[in-house]
Design a protein around this motif. Structure first.
Motif, PDB file in Angstrom:
ATOM      1  N   TYR A 195       0.830  -1.204   0.000  1.00 27.73           N
ATOM      2  CA  TYR A 195       0.000   0.000   0.000  1.00 27.73           C
ATOM      3  C   TYR A 195       0.868   1.259   0.000  1.00 27.73           C
ATOM      4  CZ  TYR A 195      -3.051   3.657   1.849  1.00 27.73           C
ATOM      5  OH  TYR A 195      -3.734   4.828   2.036  1.00 27.73           O
ATOM      6  N   ARG A 198       2.677   1.786  -3.314  1.00 32.58           N
ATOM      7  CA  ARG A 198       1.758   2.235  -4.360  1.00 32.58           C
ATOM      8  C   ARG A 198       1.343   3.691  -4.131  1.00 32.58           C
ATOM      9  NH1 ARG A 198      -1.004  -1.731  -7.174  1.00 32.58           N
ATOM     10  NH2 ARG A 198      -1.851   0.047  -8.305  1.00 32.58           N
ATOM     11  N   LEU A 199       1.180   4.062  -2.874  1.00 33.37           N
ATOM     12  CA  LEU A 199       0.778   5.436  -2.581  1.00 33.37           C
ATOM     13  C   LEU A 199       1.901   6.401  -2.951  1.00 33.37           C
ATOM     14  CD1 LEU A 199      -1.770   6.717  -1.502  1.00 33.37           C
ATOM     15  CD2 LEU A 199      -0.697   6.836   0.739  1.00 33.37           C
ATOM     16  N   HIS A 202       1.691   7.205  -6.517  1.00 36.62           N
ATOM     17  CA  HIS A 202       0.557   7.981  -7.025  1.00 36.62           C
ATOM     18  C   HIS A 202       0.420   9.365  -6.434  1.00 36.62           C
ATOM     19  CE1 HIS A 202      -1.056   5.133  -9.759  1.00 36.62           C
ATOM     20  NE2 HIS A 202      -0.816   4.174  -8.894  1.00 36.62           N
ATOM     21  N   LYS A 203       0.855   9.557  -5.219  1.00 37.58           N
ATOM     22  CA  LYS A 203       0.657  10.861  -4.613  1.00 37.58           C
ATOM     23  C   LYS A 203       1.376  11.979  -5.379  1.00 37.58           C
ATOM     24  CE  LYS A 203      -2.148  10.941  -1.040  1.00 37.58           C
ATOM     25  NZ  LYS A 203      -3.318  11.815  -1.020  1.00 37.58           N
ATOM     26  N   GLN A 206      -0.727  13.061  -8.209  1.00 41.09           N
ATOM     27  CA  GLN A 206      -1.924  13.748  -7.740  1.00 41.09           C
ATOM     28  C   GLN A 206      -1.586  15.212  -7.393  1.00 41.09           C
ATOM     29  OE1 GLN A 206      -3.470  12.594  -4.011  1.00 41.09           O
ATOM     30  NE2 GLN A 206      -5.604  12.964  -4.565  1.00 41.09           N
TER      31      GLN A 206
ATOM     32  N   ILE D 105      -5.892   2.214  -2.394  1.00 35.69           N
ATOM     33  CA  ILE D 105      -5.179   3.341  -3.012  1.00 35.69           C
ATOM     34  C   ILE D 105      -6.177   4.295  -3.685  1.00 35.69           C
ATOM     35  CG2 ILE D 105      -3.566   3.991  -4.859  1.00 35.69           C
ATOM     36  CD1 ILE D 105      -2.095   2.860  -2.522  1.00 35.69           C
ATOM     37  N   GLU D 108      -7.943   6.472  -1.237  1.00 28.14           N
ATOM     38  CA  GLU D 108      -7.117   7.540  -0.662  1.00 28.14           C
ATOM     39  C   GLU D 108      -6.884   8.657  -1.683  1.00 28.14           C
ATOM     40  OE1 GLU D 108      -6.123   8.472   2.119  1.00 28.14           O
ATOM     41  OE2 GLU D 108      -4.531   9.897   1.620  1.00 28.14           O
ATOM     42  N   ILE D 109      -6.576   8.276  -2.921  1.00 27.14           N
ATOM     43  CA  ILE D 109      -6.262   9.281  -3.940  1.00 27.14           C
ATOM     44  C   ILE D 109      -7.477  10.149  -4.263  1.00 27.14           C
ATOM     45  CG2 ILE D 109      -5.740   9.559  -6.378  1.00 27.14           C
ATOM     46  CD1 ILE D 109      -3.761   7.348  -6.204  1.00 27.14           C
ATOM     47  N   TYR D 110      -8.660   9.512  -4.337  1.00 23.70           N
ATOM     48  CA  TYR D 110      -9.868  10.257  -4.678  1.00 23.70           C
ATOM     49  C   TYR D 110     -10.724  10.557  -3.442  1.00 23.70           C
ATOM     50  CZ  TYR D 110      -8.636   9.179  -9.467  1.00 23.70           C
ATOM     51  OH  TYR D 110      -7.963   9.089 -10.658  1.00 23.70           O
TER      52      TYR D 110
END
Lengths: 211, 211, 211, 211
Positions: A195, A198-199, A202-203, A206, D105, D108-110
């Motif tokens: 987790y 992966r975060l 992506h963060k 974003q 994920i 959290e992202i959205y």
């Protein structure tokens, strides 16, 4: 069925399950389960075996110093001393050492900080963290090639009857009161590691998108 | 059970295990196991078979030139010459050629450098590198379409009884004294490749975050 | 065993294998295998079935217009018309339509260009491209909601007896002379897609590092 | 076989299938299936079980308040109240709560936007969205540690007989008219989440390359 057989089967079941996930790549990893307290004796994986096969030479019984109990041609895993530390210092009944890509990457990325922290993720409840603001910390130690030195560094993080320690670029060791608990801690750790990675991927995007 | 049958079964077991991981996509990959030294004879995968099925036409016996021993309608894998080089030059007993996404990507990213290096990762011990500062180097060769030319380029990197060579955008070939060792080297290589790729993904972010 | 039974079993085996890889998420995907040329009849997946189970209602026989042959309560897959186009225009014996993350992402990233190209990757040999400089092109068509329109757009890319077409954000359709060939093309396509995506992830970093 | 046994087996089959995908890491997740409407009774996973094993203590029958029906030493899952909300408010027959890396994920992202939207992806048809311009919205709610509060927030998004809600950093809950439908919605959701995350990874590079 004797207690020894019962524990053997429990550990063999855990081994089968982790092997199915390919968590013993390149013959890595080792597992242990306590059989008696007085004297301290536990089963540990024998060295140099294929963990995807189930045989009656997969484990051997060792004592409080990690030495084989009785005559055997089997050799205990080179890292048996780490399991010794756990059974000496806690009431844990099972301990698992596993190399995965995720735990190795997390141990390297957060290695300089000496620990990785998790907060606000439901799975930390598997570590008995129930508050909404609870923080889980998993320590990361240096991967000393000298096993007694590694065992000593490792022992400094063992106090509770259930827990997890990362060894940098080497893998995780978890323990719990029995095989079920140890596996729960292992799976929750691996979930949290993946987790987190992966975060991190992506963060940044974003932020880039929003700002 | 004859020695031939014993080796056949060992190789078929390896094939089943690698097939389960989907390491033979698009009928790629080929495997070999030595049956005798004098004369040199080994089993190699037959061409055009579905490696997820286990049949008595999966392998055929070939000689020191990679030619079928005895009458058969089976055709040895097109890349049999690479296995020939291994058995001629070393004491290896088993050799495996496998295409995975990870080994293909690593072979392309590090291809211009002619090798990929690993240091400070516990899994390099599977290559008998035990020092804390030990470095593992895996050579990467050009993927010549002409198999004898490919075999020649390949042969320049075969000297030890256990090892691994990447062919650019094509896959890895590993070997070891027996099926167990060859599989250990293969799994450790794949672990290291995936680890390296994941680390490349995360280190930039970490630097970005810290600096 | 009749030819119908033989073909049924071949298609059921392919279905089992793809289902094991989770390539039918959300009941997506459909499969077909030709049973006779005169008249043209083929087996196709029935609508609304769980493809992880193997039952005697998984497929039904349809004619050259995709209509059921004989009385049946089963409904042919909504996309049967695409399979019709293949059997009408080529000598293919089997065709597979599958949604994967990789093929969907590739279809979106390269969708505006109308095709994705591969060169210098060993796996393109699965498409009978043997030269060192050979280029493989897989066309990408718009995902028309109206199936006859989709089938028409699809038909413009069908001429060879073996091939592959991507439908944007929808999946891939492959075909070959028999189940073995169709599966080979499918696996090679998926390997190439994943390879391409992983390379896109890593090449930028490499450039950043080197320059 | 009684209706209770029939439903039990259906739910156990779903559990086996999801367990095989490792969707219950760290003993996470819980499942339910309705057995009767008058009075409302449904089977729900018992707390503290290993979901990779199939035993006759995996589920227990509960009433419209989530309380065990009859004497039992089994404890209903801590999140049984969420399933209660579904069966009270809709005609759904099955509901599944699962933690995956992808759904965590995405949540959290959205999460700050309160929902994630999908358009132009074939798999949204699994949610009965058939138009070419149809938009699928999956709501994301805060992960209240207090289960009744969580259940209340959750209930605000339940009106249709089939649907999906994400709980931030906690997982997804889906429901449908029966086990087949609930599993279809779950699989389609997971496919869409993974697709979306992979697209976020690749679109920036594409832009960078093209512009």
């Amino acid at each position: 069925m004797s207690l020894l057989e019962k524990r053997w089967n429990e550990l063999a079941d855990v081994k089968d399950e982790l092997a199915e996930r390919d968590w013993f790549m390149g013959t890595s990893g080792n597992l242990a389960i306590k059989v008696s307290d007085n004297p301290l004796q536990f089963l540990v994986t024998a060295s140099g075996k294929d963990k995807r096969k189930r045989t009656d030479e997969d484990f051997l019984l060792v004592d409080e110093f990690g030495r084989p109990v009785g005559d055997t041609h089997l050799k205990p895993s080179a890292e048996t001393l780490l399991h010794v530390e756990i059974y000496r210092r806690t009431n844990a009944g099972c301990s698992l050492h596993v190399h995965t890509i995720d735990n190795n990457i997390v141990s390297e990325i957060y290695g300089d900080q000496g620990e990785v922290k998790f907060k606000g993720q439901e799975l930390i409840k598997a570590f008995n963290k129930w508050d909404e603001d609870a923080v889980l910390k998993i320590p990361i130690i240096h991967n000393y090639a000298h096993i007694p030195t590694l065992a000593k560094a490792f022992s400094e993080h063992i106090s509770e009857d259930s827990g997890a320690v990362l060894i940098r670029n080497h893998g995780i060791t978890v323990w719990g009161k029995d095989a079920f608990e140890a596996k729960k801690v292992l799976e929750a750790s691996e979930f949290l590691f993946r987790y987190q990675l992966r975060l991190l991927e992506h963060k940044p995007y974003q932020l880039f998108k929003v700002v």
